[in-house]
Design a protein around this motif. Sequence first.
Motif: not given
Length: 152
Positions: A34-35, A38-39, A81
């Motif tokens: 998830k982290s 995000a980038t 996702n």
Amino acid sequence: MYIGAHPQIIACLCETSEDRDTNRTEEVLFGQMKSLAATITDWSRVVIAFEALWASNTGVLATPAQVQEALANIREWLRVNVSEKVANSTRILYAGSVSSSNCRELAQLEDLDGFLVGSAALKPDIIDIINARRPDVSSLISRFERSTGRQA
């Protein structure tokens, strides 16, 4: 690292022995994904490497089943996702303790696309590790079908 004209990112995801012992591997890997997600704007530049920290340079090897479970979880997270295309095309490596004694069995894992080799790269055994991924025809067909969504 540059491959062709496109910068490549090797994102390393890790689990500790505590994560494994408390059945938190999936939770920990998903949090890291998830982290990372995000980038990331261009997944074609990303390679993911999974490392069982408890198996690196400890003399304890992760079993092929443990490695496959983690790799499959990462690929499924991408599918849910990000997208089916990204899940099928993102290369996922195993970065744990890979040696001439376990490379052939690990190389057969469905969700493994290669190895990120550490200290074994400095030993003659690296030849076995390099050759462990020599595909047979059925694995080439399977990878083609997975990456294109079409049957060969």
